[in-house]
Design a protein around this motif. Structure first.
Motif, mmCIF file in Angstrom:
data_model
loop_
_atom_site.group_PDB
_atom_site.id
_atom_site.type_symbol
_atom_site.label_atom_id
_atom_site.label_comp_id
_atom_site.label_asym_id
_atom_site.label_seq_id
_atom_site.Cartn_x
_atom_site.Cartn_y
_atom_site.Cartn_z
ATOM 1 N N GLU A 76 -24.649 22.987 26.690
ATOM 2 C CA GLU A 76 -23.230 22.665 26.463
ATOM 3 C C GLU A 76 -22.438 23.858 25.930
ATOM 4 O OE1 GLU A 76 -23.429 17.909 25.325
ATOM 5 O OE2 GLU A 76 -23.634 19.404 23.729
ATOM 6 N N SER A 103 -16.848 25.712 32.594
ATOM 7 C CA SER A 103 -16.032 25.495 31.404
ATOM 8 C C SER A 103 -14.535 25.563 31.708
ATOM 9 C CB SER A 103 -16.391 26.535 30.344
ATOM 10 O OG SER A 103 -16.154 27.845 30.839
ATOM 11 N N VAL A 114 -14.002 25.974 22.165
ATOM 12 C CA VAL A 114 -13.599 24.621 21.788
ATOM 13 C C VAL A 114 -14.744 23.955 21.037
ATOM 14 C CG1 VAL A 114 -12.739 22.408 22.677
ATOM 15 C CG2 VAL A 114 -12.177 24.536 23.869
ATOM 16 N N THR A 144 -28.924 19.992 14.377
ATOM 17 C CA THR A 144 -29.404 19.304 15.567
ATOM 18 C C THR A 144 -28.383 18.278 16.046
ATOM 19 O OG1 THR A 144 -31.679 19.566 14.889
ATOM 20 C CG2 THR A 144 -31.224 17.799 16.445
ATOM 21 N N THR A 145 -27.769 17.592 15.085
ATOM 22 C CA THR A 145 -26.845 16.527 15.481
ATOM 23 C C THR A 145 -25.430 17.029 15.735
ATOM 24 O OG1 THR A 145 -26.343 16.071 13.164
ATOM 25 C CG2 THR A 145 -28.110 14.785 14.165
ATOM 26 N N LEU A 146 -25.099 18.178 15.164
ATOM 27 C CA LEU A 146 -23.703 18.620 15.247
ATOM 28 C C LEU A 146 -23.452 19.688 16.300
ATOM 29 C CD1 LEU A 146 -22.786 18.788 11.445
ATOM 30 C CD2 LEU A 146 -22.565 16.883 13.034
ATOM 31 N N LEU A 147 -24.386 20.593 16.453
ATOM 32 C CA LEU A 147 -24.144 21.707 17.377
ATOM 33 C C LEU A 147 -24.248 21.257 18.835
ATOM 34 C CD1 LEU A 147 -26.014 24.823 15.936
ATOM 35 C CD2 LEU A 147 -23.570 24.620 16.396
ATOM 36 N N PRO A 148 -23.515 21.907 19.708
ATOM 37 C CA PRO A 148 -23.726 21.648 21.140
ATOM 38 C C PRO A 148 -25.135 22.088 21.531
ATOM 39 C CG PRO A 148 -21.734 22.949 20.755
ATOM 40 C CD PRO A 148 -22.473 22.917 19.462
ATOM 41 N N THR A 149 -25.656 21.454 22.546
ATOM 42 C CA THR A 149 -26.941 21.909 23.071
ATOM 43 C C THR A 149 -26.725 23.252 23.776
ATOM 44 O OG1 THR A 149 -26.591 20.845 25.183
ATOM 45 C CG2 THR A 149 -27.643 19.521 23.449
ATOM 46 N N ARG A 183 -17.276 18.371 8.075
ATOM 47 C CA ARG A 183 -16.476 17.633 7.089
ATOM 48 C C ARG A 183 -16.767 18.212 5.712
ATOM 49 N NH1 ARG A 183 -18.634 11.931 9.463
ATOM 50 N NH2 ARG A 183 -17.753 12.183 11.565
ATOM 51 N N ASN A 238 -17.027 20.667 19.710
ATOM 52 C CA ASN A 238 -17.590 19.528 20.437
ATOM 53 C C ASN A 238 -17.536 18.258 19.596
ATOM 54 O OD1 ASN A 238 -19.488 20.324 18.514
ATOM 55 N ND2 ASN A 238 -21.188 19.463 19.708
ATOM 56 N N ARG A 239 -16.775 18.311 18.499
ATOM 57 C CA ARG A 239 -16.814 17.191 17.561
ATOM 58 C C ARG A 239 -15.377 16.869 17.129
ATOM 59 N NH1 ARG A 239 -19.291 17.451 11.436
ATOM 60 N NH2 ARG A 239 -19.639 15.221 11.183
ATOM 61 N N LEU A 240 -15.063 15.563 17.111
ATOM 62 C CA LEU A 240 -13.730 15.150 16.677
ATOM 63 C C LEU A 240 -13.705 15.009 15.155
ATOM 64 C CD1 LEU A 240 -12.966 12.312 19.260
ATOM 65 C CD2 LEU A 240 -11.842 14.541 19.138
ATOM 66 N N GLY A 289 -21.979 26.892 26.847
ATOM 67 C CA GLY A 289 -21.154 27.603 27.830
ATOM 68 C C GLY A 289 -19.984 26.778 28.316
ATOM 69 N N LEU A 290 -20.141 25.430 28.293
ATOM 70 C CA LEU A 290 -19.048 24.566 28.751
ATOM 71 C C LEU A 290 -17.889 24.543 27.759
ATOM 72 C CD1 LEU A 290 -21.185 21.566 30.071
ATOM 73 C CD2 LEU A 290 -19.728 23.069 31.450
ATOM 74 N N LEU A 291 -18.138 25.075 26.574
ATOM 75 C CA LEU A 291 -17.100 25.034 25.536
ATOM 76 C C LEU A 291 -16.410 26.386 25.344
ATOM 77 C CD1 LEU A 291 -19.075 22.755 23.084
ATOM 78 C CD2 LEU A 291 -16.970 22.148 24.276
ATOM 79 N N ARG A 332 -19.147 11.649 15.533
ATOM 80 C CA ARG A 332 -17.988 11.893 16.414
ATOM 81 C C ARG A 332 -18.196 13.135 17.281
ATOM 82 N NH1 ARG A 332 -13.208 9.118 15.542
ATOM 83 N NH2 ARG A 332 -11.820 10.915 15.745
ATOM 84 N N ARG A 333 -19.426 13.338 17.623
ATOM 85 C CA ARG A 333 -19.745 14.455 18.519
ATOM 86 C C ARG A 333 -19.666 13.972 19.964
ATOM 87 N NH1 ARG A 333 -25.641 17.488 18.859
ATOM 88 N NH2 ARG A 333 -25.528 17.819 21.108
#
Lengths: 495, 282
Positions: free
Chosen positions: A152, B242, A181, A144-149, A121, A183-185, A154-156, B226-227
């Protein structure tokens, strides 16, 4: 080893279909790759036509993450860059032309890729240059709070084969693309930055497992970045949900209704779509008229006769109110035609032709059987031009009966506003043409034409040898009007 | 000797032209222009919506097109080319013929594969759509069906234009019983469905793309950041890779369906019947 055929050589996916896979891992990572052996043979039906001797080469694969990606490597982004009203229920994503890009570098520990799409944002990060390349900087706690683990990441990232009708397929070289993709809206009505970042610098950073209070700045190299803003109303479906269910004052939408209805159940217009509108006049400030436009709530059939003017289309309701809808239509149609010179010229030409047809039709004379010409049917021009005395009686009858073979004079006084002056300026053009046509046989040399008492027609002597000149003078004003319309009267009047 | 004055007989119907009366054909471009009048092209918005309450913000209004109004537009265009009093005396048959020519032209444009001799222009109907939706999704598609149960019976679109950034007019060649308004295809999109109570879900799919069932999978989303909990979502969707997970997250274009109940027509019939009873003392 013979390499497998390139997927691009396979038939493209039919429209409406797509195929996905988890990854497209290239056989080589960036760096020097010595000792590769290349050999090739071209064989015919029974012989080797050409061969390249095996030789060892060193192949250098360039790291795609050493700089921001070139523009042609980014096929598409979602939401579109610069969007002002992106949906807050969709994840951002980027489509990469090279299908193997997310796996082109060695992955992060515990992950299968080296990049991620980070959504920020406005104000959550700073952008700048680190060692000459663009970076985005957040605290390690934020990451830490925003990035995929790592699990995750590879799933994106996935690979997608595009169908032949996908617009992106035309811009890609092999119809296989990689998608990353987020991971955050996003949140409503907020500016966002979507950042495709190189995560390899995080190898030594303590962001996993989470350390939320870690305020150490962490710069991540930017591979691509775009900005967008979210709207306030959600996605397509959410908008329709609100539109379908008006509930003032919380949801003051107009709802889905028939034309003329309102949300509160009151009909604004009657079944004919008519409503009362203020139409004040200087001496009648409270005047109201009933207007029904072209949009009506119930089906109607064509029941009104053609109107030759807006006034003729005016109506009167039972209560004495003027009904002006159809009159407005006539006037609007007239104004629209006048505003379009091409259409106006076409319509004038049409009416011109049609009028001549009508005159000819009206004035066709069915002559009695004539010796030598059985079934002879002629029209008025033939009769006036034929010197045969046999026609004398016909001519006399025609002139004597009406004095006006065209019938136009009979309309004077019957059509509102039509007097002889108006006749000359309005209808004179057509009359002039007809009279000019008629005058030629009359003026032609030859046997004397019976001097029938030809009454003057709107003051013109039909037997005058210079009839054309007289007509020209008589209809000078008309000529000017016609010239303004772009019609060459001389050409039109040419015999 | 008889003088044969060809009297113009009364028209057999307003849609027809007197028998034997010959009317010249108009040029193609003028005919197209007249045919455009039938679909209200060029008609200012104030003529369509004479009062703002008829089309408030965020609204859809379904309507029929009054053929009397459009026929009078053509009459008016003809009066612009009025050549005089004599000409005016012939207005009626020419206007009738012109109306017919314009109708045939429009019908020919809508049904190019049909024999123009047998073409009749169907009743035109449509909708006005004033909404943020039009502004944000200008490429949305609108389809009308004349049978609610038969998606293959799509009506021809006579017109679909944006009159302003947030205002669209759609005209159908016919009267639809069902209207679908579909979100435009904008390529792949990945997202979640908002549900009441600030919860979110998606429809899980098999690897072949088919839905796994009707029960949506709840998506865990951190309310502050919103994650999405991607790992949990993949497990819940039984999508270990994926490629498969992307199918579950992919959003298909939304289609809003409107189906008419005919309630207003029935209401009108009832009103007319009651009025008749009142008049005859029944």
């Amino acid at each position: 080893m013979i390499p497998a055929p390139e997927p691009a050589l396979a038939p493209p996916l039919p429209p409406g279909q797509l195929a996905t896979s988890d990854a497209a891992v290239p056989p080589l990572h960036p760096g020097e790759h010595p000792g590769l052996v290349i050999a090739q043979q071209v064989t015919g039906t029974d012989a080797i036509l050409a061969s390249v001797t095996a030789s060892a080469v060193t192949l250098t694969v360039v790291d795609p993450g050493i700089a921001p990606l070139p523009a042609d490597e980014i096929l598409a982004v979602y939401p579109p860059a610069g969007a002002e009203d992106a949906a807050e229920v969709m994840l951002p994503h980027v489509t990469l032309r090279a299908r193997s890009l997310p796996w082109a570098n060695p992955p992060l520990a515990g992950a299968t890729t080296w990049l991620a799409l980070l959504l920020l944002r406005k104000g959550e990060a700073t952008f700048g240059l680190t060692n000459g390349r663009p970076t985005v900087t957040c605290t390690q706690g934020q990451l830490t709070t925003l990035l995929p683990t790592p699990a995750e990441l590879g799933l994106l990232c996935h690979v997608r084969e595009l169908p032949s009708d996908d617009p992106l397929a035309a811009r890609d070289d092999d119809r296989f693309v990689a998608l990353v993709v987020g991971n955050r809206l996003p949140i409503k009505s907020t500016e966002h930055d979507a950042c495709l970042v190189d995560l390899r610098g995080l190898a030594a950073a303590p962001i996993w497992p989470g350390n939320l209070v870690n305020n150490t700045p962490q710069a991540l190299p930017l591979l691509h970045r775009w900005s967008f803003k979210t709207g306030s109303g959600g996605d397509f479906e959410a908008h329709f949900a609100r539109l379908r269910s008006p509930a003032p004052p919380d949801n003051p939408t107009g709802g889905v209704l028939a034309f003329g209805q309102s949300v509160d159940g009151e009909d604004l217009a009657d079944d004919d779509g008519a409503l009362l509108l203020a139409a004040p006049l200087p001496d009648e400030p409270e005047r109201r008229v009933r207007y029904a436009g072209p949009l009506v709530p119930l089906a109607r059939t064509l029941e009104h006769e053609p109107s030759e003017s807006a006034d003729a289309a005016l109506g009167l309701a039972d209560d004495g109110t003027e009904v002006v809808g159809l009159a407005a239509a006539v006037e609007l149609g007239r104004l629209l035609a006048i505003a379009n010179p091409r259409v106006l010229a076409g319509l004038v030409g049409f009416r011109d032709y049609q009028l001549r047809e009508d005159i000819d039709t009206l004035l066709t004379i069915e002559a009695p059987p004539r010796p030598g010409k059985p079934g002879f049917v002629s029209d008025w021009r033939d009769i006036f031009g034929d010197p045969d005395p046999w026609f004398d009686g016909v001519r006399d009858d025609l002139w004597g009966r009406s004095g006006d073979p065209t019938g136009i004079l009979g309309l004077v006084g019957k059509v509102p506003g039509l007097d002889t002056t108006r006749l000359k300026t309005l209808g004179g053009f057509q009359l002039a043409r007809r009279l000019t046509t008629m005058s030629n046989p009359l003026a032609a040399p030859g046997p004397a034409v019976t001097a029938a008492s030809a009454p003057s027609l709107i003051g013109i002597d039909l037997t005058a040898p210079d009839l054309a000149t007289i007509l020209d003078n008589q209809f000078g004003a008309l000529r000017a009007s016609v010239a303004a319309l772009g019609i060459d009267l001389d050409e039109e009047l040419a015999p | 000797m008889t003088r044969r004055i060809v009297a113009i007989p009364p028209a057999p119907g307003v849609a027809g032209v007197p028998p034997g009366y010959h009317v010249a054909a108009l040029s193609d471009d003028v005919l197209d222009w007249l045919a455009d009048l039938l679909i209200l092209r060029g008609v200012p918005l104030s003529y369509l919506v004479p009062h703002p309450d008829l089309l408030p913000p965020e609204s859809i209004r379904f309507f029929h097109v009054d053929p009397n109004f459009t026929a009078h537009l053509i009459d008016g265009a003809l009066t612009a080319a009025d050549l005089g009093a004599f000409d005016r005396a012939f207005h009626r048959p020419i206007a009738l013929a012109l109306r017919k020519q314009a109708e045939r032209r429009l019908a020919g444009r809508l049904f190019p594969n049909e024999n123009p001799e047998f073409l009749a222009l169907p009743q035109l109907s449509g909708l006005l759509f004033r909404s943020e939706i039009v502004r944000r999704w200008p490429g949305l598609s609108v389809t009308g069906y004349d049978k609610s149960s038969d998606p293959g019976s799509a009506l021809k679109l006579a017109r679909k234009d944006r009159l302003a950034a947030g205002l669209m007019i759609v005209l159908f060649a016919g009267v639809p019983r069902r209207v679908d308004i579909a979100e435009p295809f904008e390529g792949a999109r990945f997202g979640v469905e908002p549900k009441p109570g600030e919860t979110w879900s998606i429809q899980a799919r098999h690897p072949d793309g088919n839905l796994t069932g009707t029960v949506p999978v709840t998506v865990t989303i951190d309310k502050t950041t919103r994650r999405l909990d991607i790992a949990k979502l993949a497990a819940d969707c039984k999508a270990p890779g994926s490629g498969h997970l992307s199918l579950c997250l992919q959003q298909t274009p939304y289609v809003q369906i409107f189906q008419g109940s005919g309630a207003r027509e029935k209401q009108r019939i009832r009103r007319v019947r009651n009025d008749l009873k009142r008049r005859i003392g029944g």
